[in-house]
Design an enzyme around this catalytic site. Sequence first.
Site, mmCIF file in Angstrom:
data_model
loop_
_atom_site.group_PDB
_atom_site.id
_atom_site.type_symbol
_atom_site.label_atom_id
_atom_site.label_comp_id
_atom_site.label_asym_id
_atom_site.label_seq_id
_atom_site.Cartn_x
_atom_site.Cartn_y
_atom_site.Cartn_z
ATOM 1 N N ASP A 86 -9.093 4.891 -6.613
ATOM 2 C CA ASP A 86 -9.216 4.388 -5.243
ATOM 3 C C ASP A 86 -10.591 3.740 -5.021
ATOM 4 O OD1 ASP A 86 -8.427 3.888 -2.647
ATOM 5 O OD2 ASP A 86 -8.867 5.902 -1.918
ATOM 6 N N ASN A 94 0.602 6.008 -12.394
ATOM 7 C CA ASN A 94 1.338 6.641 -13.491
ATOM 8 C C ASN A 94 0.332 7.331 -14.397
ATOM 9 O OD1 ASN A 94 4.002 5.802 -12.826
ATOM 10 N ND2 ASN A 94 3.428 3.733 -13.474
ATOM 11 N N LYS A 147 -0.333 8.920 -17.692
ATOM 12 C CA LYS A 147 0.377 8.828 -18.976
ATOM 13 C C LYS A 147 -0.087 9.858 -20.000
ATOM 14 C CE LYS A 147 1.709 3.999 -18.623
ATOM 15 N NZ LYS A 147 3.098 4.172 -19.049
ATOM 16 N N ARG A 176 -3.930 -10.704 4.924
ATOM 17 C CA ARG A 176 -4.901 -9.596 4.897
ATOM 18 C C ARG A 176 -4.594 -8.589 3.798
ATOM 19 N NH1 ARG A 176 -3.627 -7.093 9.948
ATOM 20 N NH2 ARG A 176 -5.218 -5.583 9.461
ATOM 21 N N LYS A 177 -3.534 -8.851 3.019
ATOM 22 C CA LYS A 177 -3.123 -7.877 1.996
ATOM 23 C C LYS A 177 -3.700 -8.242 0.626
ATOM 24 C CE LYS A 177 1.277 -8.331 3.119
ATOM 25 N NZ LYS A 177 2.732 -8.122 3.217
#
Length: 240
Positions: A161, A183, A185, A206-207
């Site tokens: 993050d 994921n 692994k 805005r994404k």
Amino acid sequence: MLRSCTAGLRSLWALRGRREGAARLSADLQPARRLFSTEKAVHKDWALPNPSWSKDLKLLFDQFMKKCEDGSWERLPSCKHTCTYKSEDFKTYFLDPQLVEGEGLSQAQLFTRGFEDGLGFEYVIFNNNDEKRTVCLFQGGPYLQGIPGFLHGGAIATMIDVAFGSCAAISGGAVMTANLNINFKRPVPLCSVLVIHSQLDKLEGRKLFVSCNVRSVDEKTLYSEATGLFIKLDPKKSST
Ligand SMILES: CCCCCCCCCCCCCC(=O)SCCNC(=O)CCNC(=O)[C@H](O)C(C)(C)COP(=O)(O)OP(=O)(O)OC[C@H]1O[C@@H](n2cnc3c(N)ncnc32)[C@H](O)[C@@H]1OP(=O)(O)O
């Protein structure tokens, strides 16, 4: 592996006792002073090597510092109490003055920088602004254990993050995480060094869509892959 990790833990504990000499010791005896004045006054940069950094982490750090010399990469400094120029950006969006200026926040510090040296998140992030990507070098300490001997998945998610946030901020400025998909692994041995390569895949209004892979220092082991969606904050909207 376990034996080398135990040795690593032992040296980390030893380091804990002698970090930064008398100045830090006296600060430890006065927690209020440490929280409210010392670090704020000097703005210590936590994204620099300290004695808890392993040889691998220091080596990678040096390699990336070399890449910074021609200006294509930059090392992001990191404060414990969030860097002023960044948090100023965010104040625009969190309009409740009590939340921004209140007593509670005077004690606030960045979650990932709240541990003693070597015990939690040791990391540094390098940005490549032209290529819209970042590399995060991360050593997860003993306080981040999940299954015995291995890093907690939440700690890995946290670093992903943070790495994503820096990558999205290159194009988006003040952004927030809207979605993370990870994921896992392979389990990550505690105290090992991870390299998180993040990139901006798509910008849509805005994404900001980002992705990353988390690998061992020799790049041979793929520990995790993730995608994320970050939203550039809208100054017309209050987030609280
Ligand atoms: C300055 C930078 C500093 C960097 C320092 C880095 C170091 C520190 C890094 C630390 C890192 C730590 C980081 C953290 O810990 S951030 C903390 C964890 N995150 C949050 O708390 C965020 C909570 N959510 C919100 O506040 C709002 O929902 C946000 C702000 C995200 C959007 O609310 P806003 O009202 O503004 O926007 P909108 O609702 O009009 O949506 C806009 C568009 O986005 C689409 N959408 C929205 N959500 C989703 C979703 N989940 N999946 C798919 N799509 C989604 C939506 O459909 C729409 O699309 P379209 O209709 O336009 O097509």
